[in-house]
Design an enzyme around this catalytic site. Structure first.
Site, PDB file in Angstrom:
ATOM      1  N   HIS A  70       0.836  -1.210   0.000  1.00 38.30           N
ATOM      2  CA  HIS A  70       0.000   0.000   0.000  1.00 38.30           C
ATOM      3  C   HIS A  70       0.867   1.255   0.000  1.00 38.30           C
ATOM      4  CE1 HIS A  70       0.282   1.003   4.411  1.00 38.30           C
ATOM      5  NE2 HIS A  70       0.437  -0.289   4.558  1.00 38.30           N
ATOM      6  N   ASP A 187       6.143   2.153   6.222  1.00 43.10           N
ATOM      7  CA  ASP A 187       4.885   1.415   6.139  1.00 43.10           C
ATOM      8  C   ASP A 187       3.988   2.182   5.175  1.00 43.10           C
ATOM      9  OD1 ASP A 187       2.490   0.134   6.530  1.00 43.10           O
ATOM     10  OD2 ASP A 187       2.180   0.855   8.574  1.00 43.10           O
ATOM     11  N   GLU A 221      -5.274   1.213   2.620  1.00 41.07           N
ATOM     12  CA  GLU A 221      -4.969   0.157   3.589  1.00 41.07           C
ATOM     13  C   GLU A 221      -5.069   0.663   5.015  1.00 41.07           C
ATOM     14  OE1 GLU A 221      -2.635  -2.497   6.254  1.00 41.07           O
ATOM     15  OE2 GLU A 221      -2.410  -0.355   5.896  1.00 41.07           O
ATOM     16  N   GLU A 222      -4.572   1.868   5.257  1.00 41.88           N
ATOM     17  CA  GLU A 222      -4.525   2.374   6.642  1.00 41.88           C
ATOM     18  C   GLU A 222      -5.924   2.587   7.223  1.00 41.88           C
ATOM     19  OE1 GLU A 222      -2.051   2.237   8.482  1.00 41.88           O
ATOM     20  OE2 GLU A 222      -0.251   2.421   7.241  1.00 41.88           O
ATOM     21  N   ASP A 242       4.143  -6.063   3.306  1.00 44.44           N
ATOM     22  CA  ASP A 242       3.929  -4.936   4.214  1.00 44.44           C
ATOM     23  C   ASP A 242       4.914  -5.084   5.368  1.00 44.44           C
ATOM     24  OD1 ASP A 242       2.832  -2.700   5.407  1.00 44.44           O
ATOM     25  OD2 ASP A 242       0.765  -3.373   5.194  1.00 44.44           O
ATOM     26  N   HIS A 322       4.455   3.213  12.632  1.00 41.41           N
ATOM     27  CA  HIS A 322       3.477   4.300  12.765  1.00 41.41           C
ATOM     28  C   HIS A 322       4.034   5.478  13.567  1.00 41.41           C
ATOM     29  CE1 HIS A 322      -0.503   2.255  11.330  1.00 41.41           C
ATOM     30  NE2 HIS A 322       0.511   2.118  10.485  1.00 41.41           N
TER      31      HIS A 322
HETATM   32 ZN   LIG Z   1       1.149  -1.136   6.353  1.00 43.75          ZN
END
Ligand SMILES: [Zn+2]
Length: 346
Positions: A70, A187, A221-222, A242, A322
């Site tokens: 993603h 990410d 995706e998030e 991922d 994150h």
């Molecule tokens: Zn991810």
């Protein structure tokens, strides 16, 4: 495996370019345009889904496999303008608010203007506010302070900033001589760069596909529905590429390719996971098999949308996920090598 190594440099270049291209979920056009251009340079046509993901078929025949990464990331949006002209934000994606404290941001208005600013807690001056260290970090107690002379809500509105405008975070992308890649949004731009490197290897005839392989770059995706659609109906298998989670009792670190056996969506397909583990062992890759406690992947989105496919999840280990994330060249390379070997199977 010498040939795979040359593609690691290319993957890292692409990761850096992608990390520097802002693309929170819902505001991903710059990233997908970049991918479209890069794929076209490699001789592949990017097909857009209606909701903005990109699919490229690399070639091969039979037993169709989709590799999905993603390119949407965490970010924020203007929730409201305060009476003092500062901005209350709402988060895009899930993260603790302290992960963006003091971060520089860009506000992207609907009419195409960009303004810079910084995320602060309300009352950040340590010489004035005794509890600045302990005050709660959430959107009620934090705000975006604009780099513009604004003293009222009217002043900010006059700039053309309104609720619903996207706020993107400074990625602070750094690649060190020792091979560490420190940046926001690894990410999942780390994996997107790896998929581009595989595409390059196919386009240069270094990697011969023994089955039909497509690469999918998703854009939601998030927020949970990235790969729910946007891939061919004949797909037999999807592997989410991922980031691997790092911490506590997990074996994954920044140098490994992480093979996920189970996450919050349950176990991954036995055959896919088992084959990935066997290949990693056979080729003496640095790898770890892990269970991620708080994690959901694109391929789970596809399964929950009703697709009958085999599924797996692998990716480079990413420290401080994150947040201000970190991985290493070795983690990128091990992931690239494992996928390469997997694509040599029928
Ligand atoms: Zn991810």
């Amino acid at each position: 495996m010498e040939k795979e190594m040359e593609y690691t440099d290319y993957a890292i270049e692409q990761i850096i370019q992608l990390c520097k291209t802002p693309s929170p979920s819902g505001f991903t056009k710059k990233a997908t345009q970049y991918l479209e251009q890069e794929l076209s340079k490699l001789g592949f046509k990017a097909e857009y889904s209606r909701k903005g993901s990109i699919l490229a078929t690399l070639g091969g025949e039979g037993n169709p496999l989709v590799l999905a990464a993603h390119v949407d990331t965490l970010g924020a949006m203007v929730r409201s303008i305060k009476p003092n002209g500062r901005i209350r934000f709402t988060k895009i994606g899930g993260y603790p608010e302290n992960n963006i404290e003091n971060e520089n941001v860009i506000i992207h208005t609907r009419d195409g203007k960009e303004y810079t600013g910084t995320v602060y807690i309300n009352g950040p001056a340590a010489h004035v506010y005794r509890d600045s260290g302990s005050s709660k970090r959430d959107d009620e107690h934090m705000e975006v302070v604009l780099d513009e002379i604004v003293k009222s809500k009217e002043d900010t509105l006059k700039l053309g900033i309104y609720p619903g405008d996207f706020i993107t975070l400074d990625p602070r992308t750094i690649y060190t001589p020792s091979g560490f890649l420190k940046t926001r949004h690894l990410d999942d731009k780390a994996s997107a760069g790896i998929l581009l490197a595989l595409a390059k290897a196919v386009s240069e005839d270094k990697l011969k596909l023994e089955r039909k392989v497509s690469i999918l770059f998703t854009t939601y995706e998030e927020v949970g529905h990235g790969a729910a659609s946007g891939f061919p109906a004949d797909t037999a298998e999807m592997i989410s590429v991922d980031m691997g989670a790092v911490g506590d009792d997990l074996g994954t670190d920044e140098y490994t390719v992480s093979i996920c056996a189970k996450d919050s969506g349950g176990p991954y397909d036995w055959d896919v996971t088992d084959t990935l583990i066997r290949l990693a062992k056979e080729h003496k890759l640095q790898y770890a098999v892990d269970i991620y406690p708080f994690y959901g992947s694109d391929v789970e989105g596809a399964l929950r949308a009703g697709h009958d496919i085999k599924h797996g999840l692998i990716g480079p280990g990413v420290f401080a996920s994150h947040g201000y994330e970190r991985t290493h060249r070795q983690g990128i390379e091990n992931t690239l090598k494992l996928l390469w070997e997997y694509l040599l199977l029928a």
